[in-house]
Each structure stands twice: as structure tokens, then as C-alpha cells.
Write an enzyme that holds these catalytic residues in place. Structure first.
Site, PDB file in Angstrom:
ATOM      1  N   HIS A 110      -2.180  -2.142  -9.796  1.00 15.77           N
ATOM      2  CA  HIS A 110      -3.190  -1.580  -8.902  1.00 15.77           C
ATOM      3  C   HIS A 110      -4.429  -2.439  -8.959  1.00 15.77           C
ATOM      4  CE1 HIS A 110      -5.842   1.323  -6.985  1.00 15.77           C
ATOM      5  NE2 HIS A 110      -4.749   1.865  -6.507  1.00 15.77           N
ATOM      6  N   HIS A 124       0.877  -1.189   0.000  1.00 13.05           N
ATOM      7  CA  HIS A 124       0.000   0.000   0.000  1.00 13.05           C
ATOM      8  C   HIS A 124       0.909   1.234   0.000  1.00 13.05           C
ATOM      9  CE1 HIS A 124      -3.473   2.399   0.555  1.00 13.05           C
ATOM     10  NE2 HIS A 124      -3.795   2.118   1.797  1.00 13.05           N
ATOM     11  N   ASP A 148       2.873   5.690  -6.690  1.00 10.31           N
ATOM     12  CA  ASP A 148       4.103   5.597  -5.908  1.00 10.31           C
ATOM     13  C   ASP A 148       5.368   5.478  -6.753  1.00 10.31           C
ATOM     14  OD1 ASP A 148       2.917   5.739  -3.382  1.00 10.31           O
ATOM     15  OD2 ASP A 148       2.283   3.654  -3.513  1.00 10.31           O
TER      16      ASP A 148
HETATM   17  N1  CMC Z   1       5.037  -6.703 -10.225  1.00 10.85           N
HETATM   18  C1  CMC Z   1       4.947  -7.928 -10.818  1.00 10.85           C
HETATM   19  N2  CMC Z   1       3.798  -8.616 -10.938  1.00 10.85           N
HETATM   20  C2  CMC Z   1       2.695  -8.063 -10.440  1.00 10.85           C
HETATM   21  C3  CMC Z   1       2.706  -6.794  -9.817  1.00 10.85           C
HETATM   22  C4  CMC Z   1       3.934  -6.110  -9.730  1.00 10.85           C
HETATM   23  N3  CMC Z   1       4.022  -4.907  -9.149  1.00 10.85           N
HETATM   24  N4  CMC Z   1       1.453  -6.485  -9.408  1.00 10.85           N
HETATM   25  C5  CMC Z   1       0.690  -7.516  -9.772  1.00 10.85           C
HETATM   26  N5  CMC Z   1       1.429  -8.467 -10.384  1.00 10.85           N
HETATM   27  C6  CMC Z   1       0.951  -9.719 -10.994  1.00 10.85           C
HETATM   28  C7  CMC Z   1       0.676 -10.768  -9.943  1.00 10.85           C
HETATM   29  O1  CMC Z   1       1.797 -11.577  -9.683  1.00 10.85           O
HETATM   30  C8  CMC Z   1      -0.454 -11.521 -10.580  1.00 10.85           C
HETATM   31  O2  CMC Z   1       0.087 -12.364 -11.568  1.00 10.85           O
HETATM   32  P1  CMC Z   1      -0.534 -13.839 -11.818  1.00 10.85           P
HETATM   33  O3  CMC Z   1      -1.918 -13.578 -12.328  1.00 10.85           O
HETATM   34  O4  CMC Z   1       0.375 -14.475 -12.783  1.00 10.85           O
HETATM   35  O5  CMC Z   1      -0.546 -14.516 -10.466  1.00 10.85           O
HETATM   36  C9  CMC Z   1      -1.241 -10.449 -11.323  1.00 10.85           C
HETATM   37  O6  CMC Z   1      -0.293  -9.426 -11.620  1.00 10.85           O
HETATM   38  C10 CMC Z   1      -2.387  -9.864 -10.508  1.00 10.85           C
HETATM   39  O7  CMC Z   1      -1.842  -9.433  -9.258  1.00 10.85           O
HETATM   40  P2  CMC Z   1      -2.625  -9.429  -7.897  1.00 10.85           P
HETATM   41  O8  CMC Z   1      -1.655  -9.551  -6.777  1.00 10.85           O
HETATM   42  O9  CMC Z   1      -3.754 -10.417  -7.962  1.00 10.85           O
HETATM   43  O10 CMC Z   1      -3.258  -7.973  -7.939  1.00 10.85           O
HETATM   44  P3  CMC Z   1      -3.891  -7.197  -6.717  1.00 10.85           P
HETATM   45  O11 CMC Z   1      -4.959  -6.362  -7.258  1.00 10.85           O
HETATM   46  O12 CMC Z   1      -4.230  -8.128  -5.612  1.00 10.85           O
HETATM   47  O13 CMC Z   1      -2.654  -6.308  -6.186  1.00 10.85           O
HETATM   48  C11 CMC Z   1      -1.180  -4.521  -5.851  1.00 10.85           C
HETATM   49  C12 CMC Z   1      -2.548  -4.964  -6.400  1.00 10.85           C
HETATM   50  C13 CMC Z   1      -1.071  -3.009  -5.900  1.00 10.85           C
HETATM   51  C14 CMC Z   1      -1.047  -4.958  -4.381  1.00 10.85           C
HETATM   52  C15 CMC Z   1      -0.072  -5.185  -6.704  1.00 10.85           C
HETATM   53  O14 CMC Z   1      -0.171  -4.742  -8.042  1.00 10.85           O
HETATM   54  C16 CMC Z   1       1.320  -4.929  -6.159  1.00 10.85           C
HETATM   55  O15 CMC Z   1       1.780  -5.670  -5.286  1.00 10.85           O
HETATM   56  N6  CMC Z   1       2.026  -3.843  -6.647  1.00 10.85           N
HETATM   57  C17 CMC Z   1       3.319  -3.497  -6.096  1.00 10.85           C
HETATM   58  C18 CMC Z   1       3.140  -2.699  -4.831  1.00 10.85           C
HETATM   59  C19 CMC Z   1       2.656  -1.296  -5.110  1.00 10.85           C
HETATM   60  O16 CMC Z   1       3.161  -0.599  -5.976  1.00 10.85           O
HETATM   61  N7  CMC Z   1       1.665  -0.857  -4.309  1.00 10.85           N
HETATM   62  C20 CMC Z   1       1.131   0.501  -4.402  1.00 10.85           C
HETATM   63  C21 CMC Z   1      -0.289   0.524  -4.893  1.00 10.85           C
HETATM   64  S1  CMC Z   1      -0.845   2.164  -5.385  1.00 10.85           S
HETATM   65  C22 CMC Z   1      -0.781   3.161  -3.977  1.00 10.85           C
HETATM   66  C23 CMC Z   1      -1.682   2.718  -2.898  1.00 10.85           C
HETATM   67  O17 CMC Z   1      -2.901   2.653  -3.090  1.00 10.85           O
HETATM   68  O18 CMC Z   1      -1.171   2.452  -1.839  1.00 10.85           O
END
Ligand code: CMC
Length: 447
Positions: free
Chosen positions: A313, A273, A369
């Protein structure tokens, strides 16, 4: 977006019983509670549950504060596009807008600015409290504890149904969080705390409390001041994200707003987050050189390395509109202070990721971010402190959402259901010697 409730219905047949059900659809949603009607009729069947770990497809509230269209990359506060607010508004005007639903008139704005300005001081015991932290305490841990501790300074804030108490609590939080944040910074640096200066604007006063040394009045760099004002506006709210959901869930127990907000700060601390801004910079530093970018991207794709922080996201499946503004802002700041040494790595990471099938197929784009850390670093904020800057801004959104939750007649204490997958009933069988353990405790107490 529609604000009018539109009702149609969903006809479903339960394949287990052959029974048909008609579930009303309002604003594109069925009520999970209506699923209870769908039952096998057996004695121990409480009715159908919806199972949605991490709330992938569950609306937890009706809200009129922030609108996001993740496919089109749209973000609006109370209907106003984020781009226009970032360009034209001030953070305190946006804080008012988020809470009250309309932009303030001049009188309302002046009174609000006055109230915020005159509540920036914190009780002297708060400084003693902060001084108790280790020299290397993470400032988010300090901020979280300090905001929770504020609850003990304002016991009447527990009267959350009294609009006067709610109002003063919200003013106190918006006013005091920058002071506490700046005190955390000074603690981190081993510098004396700087008290608020009521002659300065919200952002300039914060910068003064962070950076003032011996000068009688701090003169903030106007570029930094403007950049921080815009960054605060961009971070002010983001509908039902992890930390806002935490504030709403904890607030739904009718605890005071200081305690509810500390839950939001705890959630924001996490690297998935708000903590991502800190992790982006650590990741870029680890990559070290633009030539290492392809290798790093491969390690992300293989799942062996970390995620590409600052990318992806839950809601945005296109470029985060805030990231676009932040990227332009970074260019403006770098024009003045010189280009950040790691900008080249960030740009290359973005270029490679946006043309790679892994990221394209998963619709992973830079989020807010990705570039903020580089701006904060060029303003000389330490990496540990980035998420604190996010928290100062998000205070406005958390509190608007908290109040909306309290006044929403449909809301009750947040209490999700579960699907129990543990053992069936089984008899207790003792496998340890309780007397021995009690003896050990007594020995420990005697020492
Ligand atoms: N790098 C590599 N792969 C990723 C990433 C990433 N940053 N984000 C998602 N994926 C992949 C993930 O491995 C999954 O792949 P697969 O379908 O093969 O298993 C797919 O994309 C879907 O990911 P998810 O984890 O199901 O997506 P989510 O909606 O649960 O997670 C997130 C959203 C923001 C937590 C995630 O994209 C992430 O961990 N990003 C990196 C951390 C980050 O930048 N966070 C800040 C978010 S914006 C500011 C805020 O609101 O705080």
C-alpha cells in the site's frame, strides 16, 4: 493529529545563486507555490518547480474527513476509529458522518434513511441503457457508464454551488448506485431486473435486488447482511487515493457530481486499486494448490511474474487495519457457509510473504483486498462483481470528498505542471500525401 495550523519555516540557500529564502512551514508542509520565488533571475526561468510523479510526497488538499497513520496502521473517519465504526455503526450512519462531520442524531438519521430509501428507483430508460450492453460486459464498465449517464437524467445537478441541488444529487447517488449495481449483476446472469423494496434496509434491499427470484419478499442471510454492512463501512472512504483524487480533480472543473463520480469508478476499476480484489482471487485460482505457493512467491520476487495482489500500500507500511477486520469477518462467514476451498492458499501466501525478506524490507503487508474476495465468493458473488461492491461503498466517501473540495476556498481547477522533455522548436516537413488520405476517406464514406 493536529487540527491547529502550526507555522515554522524552512531556510534554504539556492546553490546556483547563493540567495537565501525563508519558506513558511504549515502543518509539516511547505507550499509548492512558494518555490516559485526561488529563481536564477534569468529571463526564461519561471522559478523552481516541485517534481512529484504519482504524488509520492505532495498533499493536494486539507481535509477533515479521513485520517490514516500508515506506520501505526490507524484509520479513522472524522476521528472515529474504523474498528469501532465497523463494530457499532451502520453504513448509512457512516455515510452521513463522512459528509457532515458528526454522527447523526435520531431525527437526522431517520430522515436520511427515508430519503435514501425513496430515491432507490432509477428511470426506466436506465434499464434500457443497461440492456444494451453485451452479455459478458464487465460490470464495472457498465456501472461507470451508467453513473455518467445519470448526469443526463438530472440536468439541474450541474448547479453544484446550490446546496439543495448538491444534497439531492448526493442522496440520489448513494440511493441509486446499489440499484444500478444490482441491475448490472442481473444482466451478467441473464436474469430479470428486481426493483427496490422500500421495506428493507440499505444492504438487505441490495441483496434482494441481486438475489430475489420468485419469493414475495427476499430474506437475506443475516450473516451475509451483517458482513456486507461491515465491508461497506470499511470501504467507505480512504482519503486521497487514486479514485478519490480522480473525483476531486474532475470535480474541480465544476462538472456535475455524476460525471465526477464516474471518473472515480474508472480509477477504481484498475487492478492496482479497487480491481485488486478481483485479481487476488484470480491469482489464488491460478496458484491452484498450497504446494505451489513458494514457487509463486519466487516469481513475484524475481519480477517475472505478477505482483502479489492484495499486498502493499502507498500509505500503510504495516498491517492495513481494514485487512485485520476483514480477516476476522472471513472466519465468521466461513463458520456459517463452510471454509472457502482457497483459504488455505491465501493463508499460506500471507505466512510466506510476511516471513520473507523481500516483503519485510519493503514493508509489504496484506491490504483490504487480500481477503475480501474470499468472503464475496462465499456469498456467491461472481469475481467480476467484487469491485462493484467496493464502488457502492466508496460512493459515500467520493461524494463527501467532492463536496469538501467544492467548499474549500483554496481549491481551483486541478492543473498540474510538467517538465517538458520533448524536442525543441523545429520546422514542419511534410512526409505524407494528404490528398491521398482524403481520397481514401471519401471512398470509405461512399461504401
Ligand atoms: N508484490 C510484490 N512487490 C511489490 C508489491 C506487491 N504487491 N507492491 C509493491 N511491491 C514492491 C515494488 O516492486 C517495489 O519494489 P522495488 O523497490 O524493488 O522496486 C516496492 O515494493 C515499492 O512499490 P511501489 O510500486 O513503489 O509502491 P506504490 O506505493 O507505488 O504501490 C500499490 C502501492 C498498492 C500499487 C502496490 O503495493 C501494488 O501494486 N500492490 C498490489 C495491488 C493491490 O493490492 N492494490 C490494492 C491496494 S489497497 C486497496 C485500494 O486502495 O485500492
Amino acid at each position: 493529529m493536529t487540527t491547529q495550523a502550526t507555522t515554522t519555516a524552512l531556510d534554504v540557500t539556492d546553490a546556483r545563486t547563493g540567495k537565501a529564502y525563508n519558506l513558511p512551514i504549515t502543518d509539516g508542509a511547505i507550499r509548492a507555490n512558494d518555490l516559485k520565488k526561488i529563481s536564477t533571475g534569468e529571463e526564461d526561468d519561471p522559478g523552481l518547480l516541485s517534481y512529484d510523479p504519482a504524488f509520492l510526497n505532495t498533499a493536494s488538499c486539507r481535509s477533515s474527513i479521513t485520517f490514516i497513520d500508515g506506520d501505526k496502521g490507524i484509520l479513522r473517519y472524522r476521528g472515529y476509529p474504523i474498528e469501532q465504526l465497523a463494530e457499532e455503526s451502520t453504513f448509512l450512519e457512516v455515510a452521513w458522518l463522512l459528509r457532515h462531520g458528526e454522527l447523526p442524531n435520531q431525527k437526522e438519521y431517520d430522515e436520511f434513511v427515508h430519503d435514501i430509501t425513496y430515491h432507490t428507483y432509477v428511470h426506466e430508460n436506465m434499464r434500457k441503457f443497461l440492456e444494451g450492453f453485451r452479455y459478458d460486459a464487465h460490470p464495472m464498465a457498465m456501472l461507470n457508464s451508467a453513473v455518467a449517464a445519470l448526469s443526463s437524467f438530472y440536468p439541474s445537478s450541474r448547479n453544484i454551488m446550490d446546496p439543495v441541488e448538491r444534497n439531492i444529487s448526493i442522496i440520489r447517488l448513494v440511493a441509486k448506485v446499489p440499484t444500478i449495481a444490482a441491475f448490472c449483476y442481473r444482466h451478467l446472469k441473464g436474469l430479470p431486473f428486481v426493483y427496490p423494496d422500500n421495506d428493507l434496509s440499505y444492504v438487505d434491499n441490495f441483496l434482494s435486488m441481486v438475489a430475489r427470484m420468485t419469493e414475495p419478499q427476499y430474506q437475506a442471510n443475516p450473516i451475509f447482511s451483517k458482513a456486507l454492512e461491515i465491508l461497506f463501512i470499511l470501504h467507505a472512504d480512504h482519503e486521497q487515493n487514486c479514485s478519490t483524487s480522480a473525483v476531486r480533480a474532475v470535480g474541480s472543473s465544476h462538472v456535475d457530481p455524476f460525471s465526477a463520480m464516474s471518473a472515480g469508478i474508472a480509477a477504481l476499476f484498475g487492478p492496482l486499486h479497487g480491481g485488486a480484489n478481483e485479481q487476488v482471487l484470480r491469482m489464488i485460482e491460478e496458484i491452484g494448490h498450497v504446494k505451489n505457493v513458494p514457487q509463486f512467491i519466487e516469481s513475484v520476487k524475481s519480477g517475472k511474474g505478477s505482483r502479489l495482489m492484495g499486498f502493499g500500500h502507498r500509505v500503510y507500511k504495516s498491517y492495513d487495519p481494514r485487512a485485520k477486520i476483514v480477516k476476522r469477518l472471513a472466519d465468521q462467514v466461513f463458520e456459517v457457509v463452510g471454509v472457502d476451498k482457497d483459504l488455505e492458499i491465501a493463508l499460506e501466501l500471507e505466512r510466506v510473504a510476511l516471513s520473507d525478506e523481500y516483503f519485510i524490507s519493503r514493508k509489504l503487508y496484506p491490504n483490504v483486498d487480500f481477503y475480501t474476495g474470499l468472503i464475496y465468493r462465499s456469498m456467491a458473488f461472481p469475481t467480476d462483481f467484487f469491485t462493484v461492491l467496493f464502488a457502492i461503498a466508496r460512493t459515500a466517501g467520493w461524494l463527501a470528498q467532492w463536496e469538501e473540495m467544492l467548499l474549500d476556498k483554496e481549491q481551483k481547477i486541478a492543473r498540474p505542471r510538467q517538465i517538458y522533455i520533448g524536442p525543441d522548436e523545429r520546422p514542419y516537413k511534410r512526409s505524407i500525401d494528404h490528398g491521398h488520405a482524403v481520397g481514401q476517406q471519401k471512398d470509405a464514406l461512399r461504401q
